[in-house]
Design a protein around this motif. Structure first.
Motif, PDB file in Angstrom:
ATOM      1  N   LEU A  44       0.886  -1.235  -0.070  1.00 25.39           N
ATOM      2  CA  LEU A  44       0.143  -0.053  -0.002  1.00 25.39           C
ATOM      3  C   LEU A  44       0.720   1.190  -0.098  1.00 25.39           C
ATOM      4  CD1 LEU A  44      -2.760  -1.120   2.705  1.00 25.39           C
ATOM      5  CD2 LEU A  44      -2.938  -1.116   0.185  1.00 25.39           C
ATOM      6  N   PRO A  45       0.294   2.338  -0.644  1.00 23.49           N
ATOM      7  CA  PRO A  45       1.228   3.665  -0.542  1.00 23.49           C
ATOM      8  C   PRO A  45       1.505   4.224   0.787  1.00 23.49           C
ATOM      9  CG  PRO A  45      -0.632   3.822  -2.112  1.00 23.49           C
ATOM     10  CD  PRO A  45      -0.859   2.502  -1.338  1.00 23.49           C
ATOM     11  N   GLY A  46       2.967   4.658   1.011  1.00 20.54           N
ATOM     12  CA  GLY A  46       3.384   4.794   2.229  1.00 20.54           C
ATOM     13  C   GLY A  46       4.033   3.787   3.167  1.00 20.54           C
ATOM     14  N   GLN A  47       4.046   2.433   2.623  1.00 22.32           N
ATOM     15  CA  GLN A  47       4.844   1.353   3.143  1.00 22.32           C
ATOM     16  C   GLN A  47       6.211   1.627   2.864  1.00 22.32           C
ATOM     17  OE1 GLN A  47       2.136  -1.997   2.361  1.00 22.32           O
ATOM     18  NE2 GLN A  47       2.624  -2.641   4.359  1.00 22.32           N
ATOM     19  N   ARG A  48       7.059   1.442   3.878  1.00 21.84           N
ATOM     20  CA  ARG A  48       8.488   1.505   3.584  1.00 21.84           C
ATOM     21  C   ARG A  48       9.077  -0.004   3.693  1.00 21.84           C
ATOM     22  NH1 ARG A  48      11.715   6.735   6.107  1.00 21.84           N
ATOM     23  NH2 ARG A  48      10.435   8.068   5.091  1.00 21.84           N
ATOM     24  N   PHE A  49       9.882  -0.596   2.757  1.00 23.27           N
ATOM     25  CA  PHE A  49      10.429  -2.039   2.717  1.00 23.27           C
ATOM     26  C   PHE A  49      11.893  -1.743   2.203  1.00 23.27           C
ATOM     27  CE2 PHE A  49       8.710  -0.493  -1.107  1.00 23.27           C
ATOM     28  CZ  PHE A  49       9.777  -1.092  -2.259  1.00 23.27           C
ATOM     29  N   GLY A  50      12.617  -3.016   2.343  1.00 18.02           N
ATOM     30  CA  GLY A  50      13.942  -3.043   1.939  1.00 18.02           C
ATOM     31  C   GLY A  50      13.746  -4.071   0.528  1.00 18.02           C
ATOM     32  N   THR A  51      14.736  -4.007  -0.351  1.00 19.61           N
ATOM     33  CA  THR A  51      14.620  -4.788  -1.248  1.00 19.61           C
ATOM     34  C   THR A  51      16.079  -4.858  -2.069  1.00 19.61           C
ATOM     35  OG1 THR A  51      13.431  -5.976  -3.347  1.00 19.61           O
ATOM     36  CG2 THR A  51      13.795  -3.610  -3.117  1.00 19.61           C
ATOM     37  N   SER A  52      16.253  -5.961  -2.865  1.00 20.56           N
ATOM     38  CA  SER A  52      17.667  -5.846  -3.911  1.00 20.56           C
ATOM     39  C   SER A  52      16.953  -5.959  -5.128  1.00 20.56           C
ATOM     40  CB  SER A  52      18.265  -7.090  -3.595  1.00 20.56           C
ATOM     41  OG  SER A  52      18.795  -7.214  -2.547  1.00 20.56           O
ATOM     42  N   ALA A  53      17.492  -5.020  -6.167  1.00 20.04           N
ATOM     43  CA  ALA A  53      16.796  -4.834  -7.372  1.00 20.04           C
ATOM     44  C   ALA A  53      17.969  -4.915  -8.690  1.00 20.04           C
ATOM     45  CB  ALA A  53      16.134  -3.504  -7.616  1.00 20.04           C
ATOM     46  N   SER A  54      17.909  -5.185  -9.430  1.00 19.58           N
ATOM     47  CA  SER A  54      18.862  -4.946 -10.879  1.00 19.58           C
ATOM     48  C   SER A  54      18.468  -3.849 -11.697  1.00 19.58           C
ATOM     49  CB  SER A  54      18.997  -6.489 -11.577  1.00 19.58           C
ATOM     50  OG  SER A  54      19.250  -7.506 -10.958  1.00 19.58           O
ATOM     51  N   LEU A  55      19.017  -2.915 -11.723  1.00 19.69           N
ATOM     52  CA  LEU A  55      18.652  -1.684 -12.352  1.00 19.69           C
ATOM     53  C   LEU A  55      18.918  -1.480 -13.847  1.00 19.69           C
ATOM     54  CD1 LEU A  55      19.797   1.304  -9.637  1.00 19.69           C
ATOM     55  CD2 LEU A  55      17.667  -0.365  -9.798  1.00 19.69           C
ATOM     56  N   ALA A  56      17.947  -0.833 -14.568  1.00 16.35           N
ATOM     57  CA  ALA A  56      18.199  -0.662 -15.876  1.00 16.35           C
ATOM     58  C   ALA A  56      17.469   0.852 -16.275  1.00 16.35           C
ATOM     59  CB  ALA A  56      17.264  -1.470 -16.739  1.00 16.35           C
ATOM     60  N   PRO A  57      18.104   1.453 -17.459  1.00 20.15           N
ATOM     61  CA  PRO A  57      17.802   2.957 -17.283  1.00 20.15           C
ATOM     62  C   PRO A  57      16.244   2.904 -17.726  1.00 20.15           C
ATOM     63  CG  PRO A  57      19.615   2.153 -18.969  1.00 20.15           C
ATOM     64  CD  PRO A  57      19.109   0.936 -18.156  1.00 20.15           C
ATOM     65  N   ALA A  58      15.823   4.351 -17.059  1.00 18.41           N
ATOM     66  CA  ALA A  58      14.471   4.551 -17.153  1.00 18.41           C
ATOM     67  C   ALA A  58      14.511   5.109 -18.723  1.00 18.41           C
ATOM     68  CB  ALA A  58      14.062   5.616 -16.198  1.00 18.41           C
ATOM     69  N   ARG A  59      12.949   5.179 -18.996  1.00 23.50           N
ATOM     70  CA  ARG A  59      12.684   5.786 -20.240  1.00 23.50           C
ATOM     71  C   ARG A  59      12.916   7.309 -20.132  1.00 23.50           C
ATOM     72  NH1 ARG A  59       5.889   5.970 -20.748  1.00 23.50           N
ATOM     73  NH2 ARG A  59       5.545   7.529 -19.263  1.00 23.50           N
ATOM     74  N   PRO A  60      13.192   7.940 -21.447  1.00 25.72           N
ATOM     75  CA  PRO A  60      13.525   9.518 -21.420  1.00 25.72           C
ATOM     76  C   PRO A  60      12.351  10.263 -21.093  1.00 25.72           C
ATOM     77  CG  PRO A  60      13.789   8.421 -23.746  1.00 25.72           C
ATOM     78  CD  PRO A  60      13.704   7.408 -22.599  1.00 25.72           C
ATOM     79  N   GLY A  61      12.623  11.580 -20.813  1.00 25.82           N
ATOM     80  CA  GLY A  61      11.358  12.223 -20.539  1.00 25.82           C
ATOM     81  C   GLY A  61      10.493  12.021 -19.467  1.00 25.82           C
ATOM     82  N   ASP A  62      11.143  11.466 -18.091  1.00 25.13           N
ATOM     83  CA  ASP A  62      10.296  11.003 -17.063  1.00 25.13           C
ATOM     84  C   ASP A  62      11.099  11.203 -15.967  1.00 25.13           C
ATOM     85  OD1 ASP A  62       8.462   9.900 -15.531  1.00 25.13           O
ATOM     86  OD2 ASP A  62       8.371   7.937 -16.688  1.00 25.13           O
ATOM     87  N   MET A  63      10.342  11.462 -14.901  1.00 22.78           N
ATOM     88  CA  MET A  63      10.926  11.803 -13.265  1.00 22.78           C
ATOM     89  C   MET A  63      11.530  10.537 -12.914  1.00 22.78           C
ATOM     90  SD  MET A  63      10.857  15.075 -13.064  1.00 22.78           S
ATOM     91  CE  MET A  63      10.969  15.484 -11.259  1.00 22.78           C
TER      92      MET A  63
END
Length: 833
Positions: free
Chosen positions: A192-211
């Protein structure tokens, strides 16, 4: 995006056309600059936002001075607003876009690094429906979880020299940016919105023109999950209870109602989702200003009915608005809808139609300054331009219709959807690359039930937790309206040419705008209207009848039909009894197989054979049950992907139909059809066994090949000849059949795996087919069918018929005077929508 805000303003202005000239447009230039500045910054860098803000500030100051000297207070006020908003674009927007561009996680994502982080859920997880090869179309295996990074705990980006020694220093990379996580649905869907958590993630570039600074792929469950706020837990309980109450309706209606009421589309079927999109009704399932205004308007009317004063009634409606926003969730799209709905509430309560345009401008400025990502949001753009269309276009058009003796209510009912379509078509064309030509009519037909269904649905949601029985009663009352919306969307989407493809991007949007403006100008004059009517009538006469009526379809005595189901398989075998046929695979799209069976007048299906568990072969299974009696669902020995097997079993169980396993050597007979199972003799462990821990496989390319090679291979004996049904078998399975000496000879070949290059020439030659059916999608990304396979088939004397070129393809027996009795192929013709 028909917004009640615009409708309320339009209806008031229509009553007095002379008042339209007094609309207050002073804040429009400022809102335009804020929007354009944020858009420029996101598309071309923070420098563009700073430049736009600076130029606006200077221009506003110069124009304000000049206007004061000339005694033009309205122009001076507009210039002052422009001068104030210019620095706001320069500082908040420019700085935030700069921070996103320079976020240190971008470098990690560019290198494909892994991170451990603490984050906070920004929006409710959204289902991700996999559409690709081997994907879970119509099901949900993954969710999209937008999060705000709280702290980067650790970084593993070995090889990224740009980070240097900091790359393994847990304090060397810091970020508080947005990350979009793609995570397993089972473990993440309930966050749910507002919940905090920890995780491991493999990152990839975000699409351009986004925050968003990066996209993260997550494999495991979230760790150290914090507790959500009490209001978020309460809202989730209400949404769950509403889904439970909606279950008393049919499957399509039960999935649709929560979407109409609170934007909860998790249970909505892919078929309904696509039909609403094609019909131009998808805005009904995305909480928009109209949903919010309908709820607030109903509360307002109820408050006034019990004689509450205007201010008290407005306060009660405001509380209802706040509660509704919490129920739906305060993602950016919902906040946008709340602001747009508040415009309608203000117009209805205060009766100040002149406040609509300034309020809309303030809303645009405020929302984009708070969240610059709004500038590139399709939903935000549609909301704003639709409201503008209803405020500026609908009143004049309604007045023009009324002047031609069209009743006022009817005039407004016609003008509003047309104005919304005209305003939004360029945005949809540019962003989505398509335009729905049935949108106006579909919205006209849907409009009468939208408000009652929404009000009843919200009331059911309010009662779902304390009084579930009462909520179910309200759901039953709303049921006919929901069914009507499903019918409207289904029939509108089924109209040939309902959706027209259009070039995407800026130039596509501009071109659509030019066409719309030219059309409006042409229709202003009587002579040009007559000319346009003559041209349109001629085009319809020439193009529509062939699409609606295919002479001789289905052909007499057809024995087998390869349905045009796109990139997938859907084969129908006549049993010899009218209205009765066996279906082998159902394609990826329920609509496609449903329409094909309707065209063939199939009412009874003694067996649905699913060759293997890939979505392009079983995705349309639910549609076969729709209005037809089904005897059994047949599957092979393959058991993976396990989620797909469960989905097939659940669908059969829901329709009280048994699932049977077909093994080599089995034979099933009907009047004029015999089905012999020839394979597979061997099923690889990757396709036969689930994971040791009971979890689902994450399908690799090797596993995908194993699933293909587990396809049921059968030979159907029909009046038109023998038909070899091969599923998606590839090299190993084909070689196994040949090595075992299996007789694969047949007059008709359903080409394996859509004509993939993974096909043995020896196998194709051994079949000795006179006709080869290739079930394949138009412009598919897999390169099917492979040119070499097509050449081999033709070289062996086979007539190659492709569904992407011929649409539905039927095979009929050759004429009696033909010594060889070679089967004949009849093409229905493509039906592109």
């Amino acid at each position: 995006m028909t917004l009640t805000a615009g409708l309320g303003a339009a209806s008031q202005v229509t009553a007095d056309p002379s008042r339209r000239a007094r609309r207050d447009l002073r804040l429009v230039p400022a809102a335009t600059v804020v929007w354009a500045g944020a858009l420029a910054g996101l598309q071309w860098g923070w420098q563009a936002a700073v430049t736009a803000g600076g130029l606006a500030a200077v221009a506003g100051f110069l124009v304000a001075v000049h206007a004061r000297r000339r005694g033009s207070p309205r122009v001076a006020a507009a210039a002052v607003a422009l001068g104030v908003c210019g620095p706001l674009v320069l500082v908040p927007v420019g700085v935030r876009v700069h921070d996103v561009a320079e976020d240190s996680l971008r470098a990690v994502a560019a290198d494909g690094g892994d991170v451990r982080l603490r984050a906070e859920v920004r929006e409710r997880p959204r289902p991700l429906r996999d559409e690709g090869y081997g994907g879970r179309r119509g099901g949900v295996r993954s969710v999209l979880v937008p999060v705000d990074v709280v702290r980067v705990v650790d970084v593993d980006a070995a090889g990224d020299d740009r980070l240097g020694s900091a790359k393994r220093d847990r304090n060397g990379v810091s970020s508080t940016g947005r990350v979009l996580l793609i995570a397993p649905a089972d473990a993440w869907a309930d966050l749910l919105p507002g919940q905090r958590f920890g995780t491991s993630a493999s990152l990839a570039p975000a699409r351009p023109g986004d925050m968003t600074v990066a996209v993260g792929y997550v494999r495991g469950p979230p760790e150290h999950i914090g507790e959500a706020s009490w209001w978020q837990r309460s809202a989730d309980a209400v949404r769950t209870a509403l889904r439970d109450a909606a279950a008393v309706l049919g499957d399509d209606e039960a999935g649709l109602l929560p979407g109409l009421v609170v934007g909860d589309t998790g249970a909505q079927s892919t078929r309904v989702e696509e039909e609403f999109l094609d019909a131009g009704l998808s805005h009904l399932t995305a909480v928009s200003g109209s949903n919010v205004a309908i709820v607030c308007g109903a509360v307002l009317l109820l408050a006034r009915a019990v004689r509450l004063g205007p201010r008290t009634a407005a306060g009660v409606a405001g509380l209802a608005l706040a509660a509704f926003v919490v129920l739906v969730g305060y993602e950016p799209s919902v906040l946008r809808a709340a602001v747009m709905g508040a415009l309608g509430l203000a117009a209805l309560v205060l009766g100040r139609h002149r406040s609509v345009v300034p309020a809309l401008a303030v809303a645009v400025c405020g929302l984009i300054l708070v969240d610059p990502a709004m500038a590139t949001s399709m939903g935000f753009a549609l909301s704003v331009v639709a409201t503008g269309g209803l405020v500026f276009l609908a009143p004049g058009w309604a007045a023009a219709l009324a002047a031609r003796r069209v009743p006022p209510g009817v005039a407004e009912a016609l003008a509003v959807p047309v104005a919304a379509f005209v305003a939004t078509a360029p945005v949809i064309a540019g962003m989505a690359g398509e335009v729905s030509l049935v949108s106006v009519v579909a919205n006209l037909l849907a409009a009468p039930v939208v408000a009652p269904v929404t009000v009843l649905g919200v009331a059911a949601a309010a009662l779902a937790v304390p009084l579930p029985a009462a909520a179910e009663i309200l759901v039953h009352v709303a049921g006919p309206g929901v069914s009507w919306l499903v019918i409207v969307a289904r029939e509108a989407a089924a109209v040939p040419g309902a959706v027209v493809s259009w070039p995407e991007g800026w130039w596509g949007g501009i071109a659509a705008g030019v066409v719309i403006v030219a059309g409006v100008l042409v229709l202003r004059y009587r002579r040009t209207r007559v000319a346009v009517a003559v041209v349109v009538t001629g085009v319809l006469v020439v193009t529509v009848p062939p699409r609606w009526w295919q002479p001789g379809w289905p052909p007499a005595n057809w024995a087998v039909v390869a349905c045009d189901v796109g990139q997938g398989d859907g084969i129908v075998l006549a049993t010899g009894s009218p209205g009765r046929a066996v279906v082998v695979d159902t394609g990826p799209d329920p609509r496609a197989i449903d329409r094909c069976l309707d065209r063939l007048d199939i009412e009874r299906v003694p067996l649905v054979l699913i060759s293997h568990l890939h979505a392009d072969h079983f995705g349309g299974l639910a549609a076969v049950f729709d209005g037809r009696a089904v005897g059994a669902v047949g599957v092979g020995q393959g058991r993976t992907p396990s989620w797909a097997l469960r989905k097939v079993a659940d669908e059969a169980r829901a329709n009280q139909v048994p699932v049977v396993e077909l093994t080599v050597g089995e034979q099933v007979r009907w009047d004029e059809l015999t089905l012999d199972v020839l394979g597979p003799h061997y099923v690889a462990p990757a396709a036969r066994e689930e994971a040791d821990d009971g979890t689902e496989h994450t399908e690799s390319s090797a596993d995908g090949t194993a699933v293909n090679d587990a396809s049921v291979v059968a030979r159907a004996s029909t009046p038109a000849g023998r038909v070899l049904l091969t599923g998606d078998i590839e090299l190993a399975a084909q070689s196994d059949l040949l090595a075992r000496g299996v007789d694969v000879e047949a007059e008709i070949l359903k080409v394996p795996h859509h004509g993939s290059r993974h096909t043995h020439h020896e196998f194709v030659t051994a079949v000795r087919a006179r006709a080869a059916l290739v079930s394949v999608g138009v412009d598919n990304t897999h390169g099917h069918p492979h040119d070499e396979i097509v050449r081999t088939l033709r070289g062996d004397g086979a007539l190659v018929a492709r569904t992407d070129e011929g649409g539905d393809i039927a095979v009929v027996p050759g004429p009696a005077d033909d010594a060889n009795r070679d089967p004949h192929v009849v093409r229905r013709g493509p039906d592109r929508r």
